[in-house]
Design a protein around this motif. Structure first.
Motif, PDB file in Angstrom:
ATOM      1  N   UNK A 133       0.789  -1.301  -0.067  1.00  0.00           N
ATOM      2  CA  UNK A 133       0.053   0.015  -0.205  1.00  0.00           C
ATOM      3  C   UNK A 133       0.892   1.325   0.027  1.00  0.00           C
ATOM      4  N   UNK A 134       2.180   1.088   0.547  1.00  0.00           N
ATOM      5  CA  UNK A 134       2.762   2.267   0.633  1.00  0.00           C
ATOM      6  C   UNK A 134       3.434   2.346  -0.815  1.00  0.00           C
ATOM      7  N   UNK A 135       3.955   1.584  -1.323  1.00  0.00           N
ATOM      8  CA  UNK A 135       4.205   1.448  -2.885  1.00  0.00           C
ATOM      9  C   UNK A 135       3.275   2.158  -3.788  1.00  0.00           C
ATOM     10  N   UNK A 136       1.927   1.688  -3.576  1.00  0.00           N
ATOM     11  CA  UNK A 136       1.002   2.165  -4.272  1.00  0.00           C
ATOM     12  C   UNK A 136       0.685   3.619  -4.107  1.00  0.00           C
ATOM     13  N   UNK A 137       0.859   3.915  -2.734  1.00  0.00           N
ATOM     14  CA  UNK A 137       0.599   5.475  -2.294  1.00  0.00           C
ATOM     15  C   UNK A 137       1.597   6.148  -3.065  1.00  0.00           C
ATOM     16  N   UNK A 138       2.818   5.925  -3.269  1.00  0.00           N
ATOM     17  CA  UNK A 138       4.071   6.489  -3.859  1.00  0.00           C
ATOM     18  C   UNK A 138       3.768   6.846  -5.449  1.00  0.00           C
ATOM     19  N   UNK A 139       3.021   6.030  -5.958  1.00  0.00           N
ATOM     20  CA  UNK A 139       2.694   6.291  -7.487  1.00  0.00           C
ATOM     21  C   UNK A 139       2.161   7.784  -7.596  1.00  0.00           C
ATOM     22  N   UNK A 140       1.464   8.187  -6.605  1.00  0.00           N
ATOM     23  CA  UNK A 140       1.004   9.789  -6.520  1.00  0.00           C
ATOM     24  C   UNK A 140      -0.479   9.893  -6.964  1.00  0.00           C
ATOM     25  N   UNK A 141      -1.195   8.855  -6.611  1.00  0.00           N
ATOM     26  CA  UNK A 141      -2.583   9.357  -7.068  1.00  0.00           C
ATOM     27  C   UNK A 141      -3.238  10.560  -6.097  1.00  0.00           C
ATOM     28  N   UNK A 142      -4.235  11.012  -6.490  1.00  0.00           N
ATOM     29  CA  UNK A 142      -4.986  12.256  -6.045  1.00  0.00           C
ATOM     30  C   UNK A 142      -5.569  11.554  -4.610  1.00  0.00           C
ATOM     31  N   UNK A 143      -5.024  12.293  -3.519  1.00  0.00           N
ATOM     32  CA  UNK A 143      -5.559  11.733  -2.296  1.00  0.00           C
ATOM     33  C   UNK A 143      -6.969  12.080  -1.870  1.00  0.00           C
ATOM     34  N   UNK A 144      -7.387  13.169  -2.621  1.00  0.00           N
ATOM     35  CA  UNK A 144      -8.955  13.238  -2.119  1.00  0.00           C
ATOM     36  C   UNK A 144      -9.715  12.665  -3.152  1.00  0.00           C
ATOM     37  N   UNK A 145      -9.314  12.147  -4.289  1.00  0.00           N
ATOM     38  CA  UNK A 145     -10.017  11.352  -5.167  1.00  0.00           C
ATOM     39  C   UNK A 145      -9.789   9.733  -5.245  1.00  0.00           C
ATOM     40  N   UNK A 146      -9.022   9.172  -4.328  1.00  0.00           N
ATOM     41  CA  UNK A 146      -8.595   8.008  -4.366  1.00  0.00           C
ATOM     42  C   UNK A 146      -8.972   7.095  -3.115  1.00  0.00           C
ATOM     43  N   UNK A 147      -9.541   5.999  -3.111  1.00  0.00           N
ATOM     44  CA  UNK A 147      -9.864   4.988  -1.964  1.00  0.00           C
ATOM     45  C   UNK A 147      -9.079   3.733  -2.013  1.00  0.00           C
ATOM     46  N   UNK A 148      -7.983   3.444  -1.151  1.00  0.00           N
ATOM     47  CA  UNK A 148      -7.359   2.289  -1.103  1.00  0.00           C
ATOM     48  C   UNK A 148      -7.859   1.537   0.241  1.00  0.00           C
ATOM     49  N   UNK A 149      -8.502   0.323  -0.221  1.00  0.00           N
ATOM     50  CA  UNK A 149      -8.945  -0.395   0.959  1.00  0.00           C
ATOM     51  C   UNK A 149      -8.485  -1.809   0.887  1.00  0.00           C
TER      52      UNK A 149
END
Lengths: 378, 378
Positions: B133-149
């Motif tokens: 999940x940290x690697x995925x977050x590092x890709x740089x998605x829009x934090x207000x428009x992305x939901x990782x679950x």
């Protein structure tokens, strides 16, 4: 031919045959006496052999004697309102909890009720669940030692453990045990994993008081529990409360008139019993007086025997008078009507005041609080 | 013969044949140009036809043009650390999100990874999930428009909807679509219901950028979505990033040396590429200079083409020089090594600072907060 599965009970049930077929053991006199002796009192449903079969109840009593202890688990499928047949295992469960001072887990299987029938509606099931939970709380379990949970609400806490259980069960098993086939939906096929979970809530032996139709789940549990580091569950099996219409099958929600609902008022109860209760009496009063009735097939007598007349002497008098023709069908039915109405009035009163106890059993009591803090992984 | 299922990709993949077999559509020039035109810029993975197939992408673009909009969904199975092949669809997904300003849902399928392999360990999967999940977050998605679950964490919010989906899928279907059989465990057999759920998170069309091996799930989704009141999902399918060992199969976690891990240091990358990358070069330098190499089977060239050399002119020069024998295998590999190491260094740096963005995408961002407040029933 009788059919007995977790979803259907039909026909005249031969309980001795079920014991042989399911591979359970009959409650013999000695085991019954040991249970009564440890409990410190008898219970009418034991006494009248309504609970007639078991798995490993002897080991449960041994664990109790050795202070290792055990716990109780039972459940309810919230398909609609509850009738009197639904309360029967709960009443006996309450007695067990009181006598042995043990934890009790009550699973409300909203998921199963939704996936097992094509036409089932989620909102309807949720309303039924809320309603049923109040009826269950009204039975009067120990609020600090009881946890009532709805499957869809508690799922997050159990999902990893469910996956572990699910990994041990394949389609061959669900086919053989439940008769699932290629048309079975994948939700129903997965559900057995959840019904097994509460047997793994403690690292002690679980005792399940339930009607014998639920036994297939426990067979799977007993095959896999030890490989997951848990105890094989024990069970104590009841017969089915016969519907008003006669001794075949079980009281069913789909035949409203042959069931007594917990919300039925005194007049409705009287009308239903008088009109629908299958009678062992004769066609005319004259014939009845002369030849006598048959209590063995008389539903009113059977209900009195299972639950509503605890006094052996009084029951025997009803039996003998009916058989002799001294007691008429209408009179026997009136005895049941009075008992039923007393029972329902008492239940309704307890239900009115059950909201607080329910909150304790679902969230605020000692056991409930602990369960919401527990993530079951192993 | 190639085998392509959600759990295995082996052999030489014939992508045209897959399009025919799966019943998807090839990305033709016109549709690609329309996507690029609406996006406002081209992307190397479109340009080089790495994303080569789709379902209903034309309808997605129509919904975008008509302001109805759409949303994105992709996922990751956290079986262990991530290699560079895992990032590829995520990089393209990020581009789509940026260009179209849409919501994105990323499912971390810890449940599937646990039930699909007998030896899978729950704790290992949980550690991998946190790391991934940290690697995925590092890709740089829009934090207000992305939901990782993570599936096991979000289960309570989706369980009722999962049951609705599960009710529409029977064993005949999972047998036909996934090749499940009587030995398949009931957890794996239930899992497809979860993978379908995120396509139902909004009452808009969902677009799934993923490798084509995941398509069987979308076929089921498209069969049942409308009967549940949702849109059929769309998909845009990528090829597989070939492993270092050659053009067959896909980069696999089970063959560690043929993958470049996101944590591989510069020397490890150099050694792996030099030692394992299948080469289209000749046996000796002399022969290579004389006869030239074959870029079509050369993994270093292919990787440069898919992602690491965006400049067409530069790529063409590498291609032509290699074919002419002017560029040696070691030199071509060095070009890839340099690009890979730049890419990995940039990723590692972003990952170091990704914890805050991850918290937003899992819990605190606008979309995440909304999703935790949502109970998906219909």
């Amino acid at each position: 031919m009788a059919e007995v599965t977790p979803w259907e009970v039909s026909g005249e049930v031969d309980y001795d045959k079920l014991v042989a077929e399911f591979g359970t053991r009959k409650m013999d006199g000695e085991l019954g006496r040991r249970l009564v002796s440890l409990a410190g009192e008898d219970h009418v449903m034991l006494h009248r052999k309504f609970f007639f079969s078991h798995r490993d109840l002897d080991l449960v009593l041994k664990d109790y004697e050795s202070k290792k202890g055990f716990f109780l688990y039972t459940g309810r499928g919230p398909s609609g309102p509850m009738h009197i047949g639904h309360l029967i295992p709960l009443i006996f469960t309450k007695w067990l909890q009181e006598r042995f001072k043990v934890n009790l887990y009550i699973e409300i299987t909203d998921d199963e009720k939704f996936v097992c029938k094509k036409e089932a509606d989620w909102d309807h099931i949720q309303k039924a669940a809320a309603d049923n939970m109040l009826d269950i709380a009204a039975v009067g379990f120990d609020p600090e030692r009881t946890f009532i949970f709805k499957d869809s609400e508690y799922i997050k806490n159990v999902y990893p453990l469910m996956l572990k259980v699910a990994k041990k069960i394949n389609l061959t098993t669900t086919r053989a045990v439940f008769g699932f086939n290629d048309q079975t939906n994948i939700g129903l096929n997965f559900y057995p994993a959840y019904q097994i979970i509460p047997t793994l809530f403690e690292k002690k032996r679980c005792l399940i008081p339930a009607a014998i139709d639920q036994d297939p789940y426990w067979r799977i549990q007993r095959d896999i529990a030890e490989s997951l580091g848990f105890e094989k569950t024990a069970a104590i099996h009841s017969k089915f409360l016969p519907p008003l219409s006669g001794m075949a099958g079980k009281m069913s929600s789909s035949q409203a008139d042959t069931a007594i609902w917990l919300t039925d008022g005194p007049k409705v109860v009287r009308n239903k019993v008088m009109k629908y209760a299958f009678s062992g009496g004769r066609a005319t009063v004259e014939e009845h007086r002369k030849l006598g009735g048959n209590p063995d097939v008389d539903v009113a007598y059977q209900w009195l025997s299972i639950l509503f007349e605890e006094d052996d002497a009084k029951l025997k008098k009803l039996h003998d008078d009916y058989k002799a023709g001294a007691l008429l069908t209408g009179e026997l039915k009136q005895v049941l009507v009075d008992r039923l109405n007393e029972f329902l009035a008492a239940h309704a009163k307890r239900r009115e005041h059950a909201a607080h106890a329910l909150r304790q059993m679902t969230h605020e009591g000692k056991l409930a609080r602990k369960m919401w803090e527990t993530n079951h992984v192993e």
